[in-house]
Write a protein that holds these residues in place. Structure first.
Motif, short mmCIF file in Angstrom:
data_model
loop_
_atom_site.label_atom_id
_atom_site.label_comp_id
_atom_site.label_asym_id
_atom_site.label_seq_id
_atom_site.Cartn_x
_atom_site.Cartn_y
_atom_site.Cartn_z
N LYS A 149 12.15 59.92 36.50
CA LYS A 149 12.66 61.29 36.64
C LYS A 149 14.11 61.38 36.15
CE LYS A 149 9.74 62.77 40.50
NZ LYS A 149 9.70 63.19 41.94
N GLU A 150 14.88 60.34 36.47
CA GLU A 150 16.27 60.32 35.99
C GLU A 150 16.32 60.25 34.47
OE1 GLU A 150 20.33 57.59 36.48
OE2 GLU A 150 18.50 57.06 37.58
N LEU A 151 15.43 59.44 33.88
CA LEU A 151 15.34 59.35 32.42
C LEU A 151 15.03 60.72 31.82
CD1 LEU A 151 13.57 56.67 30.28
CD2 LEU A 151 12.85 59.04 30.03
N ASN A 152 14.06 61.42 32.39
CA ASN A 152 13.68 62.73 31.87
C ASN A 152 14.83 63.74 31.99
OD1 ASN A 152 11.06 61.94 31.15
ND2 ASN A 152 10.30 62.30 33.21
N THR A 153 15.59 63.63 33.07
CA THR A 153 16.76 64.50 33.23
C THR A 153 17.80 64.23 32.15
OG1 THR A 153 16.42 64.61 35.63
CG2 THR A 153 18.60 65.19 34.81
N LYS A 154 18.05 62.96 31.86
CA LYS A 154 19.00 62.60 30.81
C LYS A 154 18.53 63.11 29.44
CE LYS A 154 20.70 58.41 33.08
NZ LYS A 154 20.75 56.92 33.03
N VAL A 155 17.21 63.03 29.20
CA VAL A 155 16.67 63.50 27.93
C VAL A 155 16.85 65.01 27.81
CG1 VAL A 155 14.55 63.77 26.59
CG2 VAL A 155 15.05 61.59 27.68
N ARG A 156 16.64 65.73 28.91
CA ARG A 156 16.84 67.18 28.88
C ARG A 156 18.30 67.55 28.63
NH1 ARG A 156 12.95 67.11 33.15
NH2 ARG A 156 14.64 67.11 34.69
N ILE A 210 7.59 61.77 22.02
CA ILE A 210 7.93 60.68 22.94
C ILE A 210 8.62 61.21 24.19
CG2 ILE A 210 10.12 60.24 21.77
CD1 ILE A 210 7.80 57.64 23.46
N GLU A 211 9.41 62.27 24.04
CA GLU A 211 10.08 62.86 25.20
C GLU A 211 9.06 63.46 26.16
OE1 GLU A 211 12.90 62.60 21.83
OE2 GLU A 211 10.86 63.42 22.07
N LYS A 212 8.09 64.17 25.60
CA LYS A 212 7.04 64.77 26.43
C LYS A 212 6.15 63.69 27.04
CE LYS A 212 4.48 68.16 28.02
NZ LYS A 212 4.95 69.01 29.13
N ALA A 213 5.96 62.60 26.30
CA ALA A 213 5.12 61.50 26.81
C ALA A 213 5.72 60.89 28.07
CB ALA A 213 4.95 60.44 25.73
N PHE A 214 7.05 60.71 28.10
CA PHE A 214 7.69 60.17 29.30
C PHE A 214 7.63 61.17 30.45
CE2 PHE A 214 9.72 56.90 26.60
CZ PHE A 214 9.52 55.81 27.42
N ALA A 215 7.70 62.46 30.13
CA ALA A 215 7.56 63.46 31.17
C ALA A 215 6.16 63.40 31.79
CB ALA A 215 7.83 64.85 30.60
N GLU A 216 5.15 63.18 30.95
CA GLU A 216 3.77 63.05 31.44
C GLU A 216 3.60 61.78 32.26
OE1 GLU A 216 1.11 65.17 31.23
OE2 GLU A 216 2.65 66.57 30.55
N SER A 217 4.31 60.72 31.90
CA SER A 217 4.19 59.47 32.67
C SER A 217 4.71 59.65 34.08
CB SER A 217 4.94 58.35 31.96
OG SER A 217 6.35 58.52 32.06
N ALA A 218 5.71 60.51 34.26
CA ALA A 218 6.22 60.78 35.61
C ALA A 218 5.14 61.45 36.45
CB ALA A 218 7.46 61.66 35.53
N VAL A 219 4.38 62.34 35.83
CA VAL A 219 3.28 63.01 36.55
C VAL A 219 2.23 61.99 36.95
CG1 VAL A 219 1.46 64.74 36.37
CG2 VAL A 219 3.70 65.17 35.32
N SER A 220 1.89 61.08 36.04
CA SER A 220 0.88 60.05 36.33
C SER A 220 1.33 59.15 37.47
CB SER A 220 0.61 59.22 35.07
OG SER A 220 0.11 60.03 34.03
N LEU A 221 2.59 58.70 37.43
CA LEU A 221 3.09 57.83 38.50
C LEU A 221 3.10 58.55 39.84
CD1 LEU A 221 6.09 56.01 36.74
CD2 LEU A 221 3.90 55.03 37.40
N SER A 222 3.44 59.84 39.81
CA SER A 222 3.47 60.62 41.04
C SER A 222 2.07 60.73 41.65
CB SER A 222 4.04 62.01 40.76
OG SER A 222 4.06 62.79 41.94
N LEU A 223 1.06 60.91 40.80
CA LEU A 223 -0.31 61.02 41.29
C LEU A 223 -0.83 59.69 41.81
CD1 LEU A 223 -1.86 63.30 38.50
CD2 LEU A 223 -1.32 63.94 40.87
N LEU A 224 -0.45 58.59 41.14
CA LEU A 224 -0.98 57.27 41.51
C LEU A 224 -0.26 56.66 42.71
CD1 LEU A 224 -1.48 55.70 37.97
CD2 LEU A 224 -3.28 56.29 39.61
#
Length: 256
Positions: free
Chosen positions: A122-129, A96-110
């Motif tokens: 991105k802030e969520l992914n930073t907190k998870v890290r 699930i952590e990696k899935a949210f990281a991938e969603s950031a990539v998708s949003l950035s592309l779209l």
């Protein structure tokens, strides 16, 4: 490198303030123009400008409501794409952590840097890290938006992570329901778009008709100006006009 990054941030702040200043100037110009038009059409006097504070209040409220609606539509599209990306990543075996990281990539592309949700992901992914539980990080994200869909997903995600089990299936089912709700809202907006356009035309028609009469046959409106009875009648007409606009907006404001 650090100095360049700081200079870039400072430039972003300056650009943001410049844009905000321009928006305020445009809003002021719009309010002045609208007040002048109403004063000329309904009162044929500079003293009609006393309604300026009312115009500022109502027009600013309208613009904020329209901006809020546009923001909600944009946010809906983005978090639907985020949920679809997260679900797809989970089904391919990502955590699930990696899935949210991938969603950031998708949003950035779209959506690129204009995305309203991407900075928060991105802030969520930073907190998870930094070892914050992903469900807590998402709960904090959802609290920043007045969105029932995000709040529902947050609660289901949080309970699913605590209880264990097949929470991937729960997330997939929740994503499907949220996507269906977003699609229904979009279909409703599309269906009433024509009615909203007709309402805008009808809103402009009374002012247009009165302006045409003032220019083409001013003698018909002359008795309504410069006397107490005429001012009272025109004020009542203006109030009815504003009430009809408010009622029309209320009728076309359909929410799911």
């Amino acid at each position: 490198m650090g100095e360049d990054r700081e200079a870039y941030k400072q430039q972003e702040i300056i650009d943001g303030r410049t844009l905000e200043r321009r928006q305020k100037i445009l809003l002021l110009a719009e309010n002045v123009a609208l007040t002048a038009a109403i004063a000329w059409v309904f009162y044929n006097s500079i003293f009609g400008a006393v309604i300026f504070p009312i115009v500022v209040y109502l027009n600013t409220k309208r613009i904020k409501a329209d901006s809020g609606e546009k923001f909600s539509c944009k946010l809906e599209n983005e978090y639907r794409e985020m949920f679809v990306s997260v679900t797809g990543a989970l089904q391919t075996g990502y955590s699930i952590e990696k899935a949210f990281a991938e969603s950031a990539v998708s949003l950035s592309l779209l959506y690129g840097e204009k995305s309203v949700l991407l900075p928060h992901i991105k802030e969520l992914n930073t907190k998870v890290r930094l070892r914050m539980p992903v469900e807590q990080a998402f709960e904090e994200l959802s609290a920043k938006f007045d969105s029932e869909d995000l709040a529902d997903f947050s609660q289901i995600f949080k309970v699913g992570k605590r209880l264990g089990g097949d929470y991937v299936t729960n997330i997939r089912d929740t994503t499907r329901r949220i996507s269906e709700r977003v699609e229904v809202r979009q279909e409703i907006r599309t269906a009433i778009a024509q009615q909203q356009l007709e309402l805008k035309v009808m809103m402009a028609m009374p002012l247009g008709i009165l302006a045409y009469m003032k220019l083409s046959a001013p003698e018909f409106l002359t008795p309504s100006y410069g006397n107490a009875a005429g001012i009272m009648i025109m004020t009542v007409c203006l109030a009815v006009y504003a009430g009809c606009i408010a009622l029309g907006k209320k009728i076309t404001d359909i929410r799911v």
